[in-house]
Write an enzyme that holds these catalytic residues in place. Structure first.
Site, short mmCIF file in Angstrom:
data_model
loop_
_atom_site.label_atom_id
_atom_site.label_comp_id
_atom_site.label_asym_id
_atom_site.label_seq_id
_atom_site.Cartn_x
_atom_site.Cartn_y
_atom_site.Cartn_z
N GLY A 146 23.61 9.96 44.60
CA GLY A 146 23.08 10.06 43.45
C GLY A 146 22.18 8.71 43.18
O GLY A 146 22.34 7.71 43.80
N SER A 147 20.92 8.59 42.44
CA SER A 147 20.19 7.75 42.18
C SER A 147 20.95 6.78 41.19
O SER A 147 22.04 6.93 40.73
CB SER A 147 18.84 8.15 41.38
N GLY A 148 20.48 5.25 41.00
CA GLY A 148 21.14 4.29 40.53
C GLY A 148 21.80 3.37 41.12
O GLY A 148 22.57 2.47 40.44
N HIS A 149 21.96 3.51 42.47
CA HIS A 149 22.61 2.59 43.25
C HIS A 149 21.65 1.57 44.16
O HIS A 149 21.98 1.28 45.13
CB HIS A 149 23.49 3.12 44.23
N LYS A 206 29.25 9.51 51.65
CA LYS A 206 30.10 8.61 50.61
C LYS A 206 31.21 9.54 50.27
O LYS A 206 30.81 10.74 49.87
CB LYS A 206 29.38 7.82 49.73
N HIS A 213 30.37 4.33 40.09
CA HIS A 213 29.58 5.12 38.71
C HIS A 213 30.36 4.67 37.51
O HIS A 213 30.08 5.40 36.35
CB HIS A 213 29.81 6.64 39.24
N ASP A 235 28.88 15.03 46.94
CA ASP A 235 28.35 14.51 48.15
C ASP A 235 28.67 15.32 49.33
O ASP A 235 28.03 16.16 50.17
CB ASP A 235 28.17 13.01 48.30
#
Length: 332
Positions: A53-56, A104, A218, A109
């Site tokens: 996911g984006s945001g990392h 991960k 998250h 995922d």
């Protein structure tokens, strides 16, 4: 909550366009599938691919380039990428020597990467995957069966990427990834929550005088909430959890990684690093390599994580191997 965005639905698309504009000498973006691939792909070597996911950020797209990843698949914020993204990214990066997926340990995922691997196998592409699960905080979480994959992912992507760049086979890079995963441990903490752009409010409630120990990237719950502590107390708690889990022992050499969650200034990360160095010295553990900064973040969360990787001669050499990506570069 205030965010520097235009349209909520276009956050990832516009961020990818910005990465392409800023780092077009290193990467190219496949806009139709939202994948980031190495500018020179495909390269005549094992293709090392990750995603999530984006945001990392900068994980994972910021680690695409020489000596690290050949491609990365960003999902929507805190959402797994699709099997089609992974499949197309792998096709674009595959140089004929096989593909290694570094995944991960989050349920979406793992499932989606496996589906992509099955699709590639159907095309005759040799695919292996290694699931990274270095978080010592909790055994199971809201998003996982088993331990979460967190800070150790950055180190494994660098080391395994170097091995592939140096000409290792698919079997060899898989073995090294598994070895590193078995010898790396991480724990994180949060001072504040973060806010997913689409939600527009904090992911979880954390009172002003409390911190979350063992938080996930998250915002998943950790081990416990406690009253705010000093940097030394926080470091000693996390370092003890990490060291005792493997366990790391006297005379071990380690790579010490102090990672910011996105909203923590470097001045505080260096205070944590100093406390960690003192803690490890007291245990007779030698820091032989280090990394300090924001490398696997949780949007604007204030907090940090500590990762330790047990080193040997081979891993030290691969860590030192030249790397040239948007977010990590040395020796070239």
């Amino acid at each position: 909550m205030k965010k520097l965005v235009n349209n909520i639905d276009d956050v990832v698309t516009e961020a990818l366009a910005g990465m392409s504009a800023a780092h077009g000498d290193l990467i190219r973006v496949l806009p139709d599938v939202k994948a980031i691939v190495r500018r020179s792909s495909p390269v005549d070597k094992v293709a090392v691919i990750s995603g999530g996911g984006s945001g990392h950020e900068p994980m994972h797209g910021g680690f695409v380039g020489y000596g690290m990843l050949d491609a990365a698949c960003p999902g929507e914020v805190f959402t797994s990428p699709t099997p089609e993204q992974m499949y197309e990214a792998a096709k674009a990066a595959n140089g004929g020597k096989g593909v290694l997926f570094l995944v991960k340990n989050y349920t979406g995922d793992v499932m989606n990467f496996q589906m992509a691997a099955d699709m590639l196998a159907g095309d005759g592409v040799k695919v292996e995957q290694v699931v990274i699960n270095d978080d010592v905080a909790v055994k199971d979480s809201l998003y996982t069966a088993g331990r979460r994959g967190v800070g150790g992912t950055v180190l494994i992507e660098k080391i395994v990427g170097a091995y592939a760049e140096a000409g290792a086979t698919l079997a060899e890079v898989k073995e090294l990834a598994e070895h590193c995963n078995a010898n790396v441990r991480t724990m994180g903490m949060a001072l504040t929550s973060c806010a997913v752009p689409a939600a527009g409010k904090p992911t979880f409630d954390l009172p002003e005088d409390e911190i979350e120990l063992g938080v996930g990237i998250h915002g998943e719950p950790g081990r416990q909430r406690v009253k705010a502590m000093s940097a030394k107390e926080v470091t000693d708690y996390m370092a003890a959890a990490v060291v005792d889990d493997l366990p790391f022992g006297k005379d071990d050499e380690v790579l010490a990684f102090v990672n910011g969650m996105g909203g923590t200034p470097l001045i505080e990360l260096y205070i944590i690093y100093d406390a960690l160095a003192n803690f490890l010295c007291g245990r007779g553990i030698k820091i032989a390599r280090n990394l300090v900064g924001n490398y696997i973040t949780s949007l604007e969360m204030q907090g940090c994580s500590i990762t330790l990787l047990k080193l040997d001669t081979r891993i030290k050499a691969l860590w030192d191997y030249p790397v040239h990506t948007p977010a990590l570069r040395w020796g070239r």
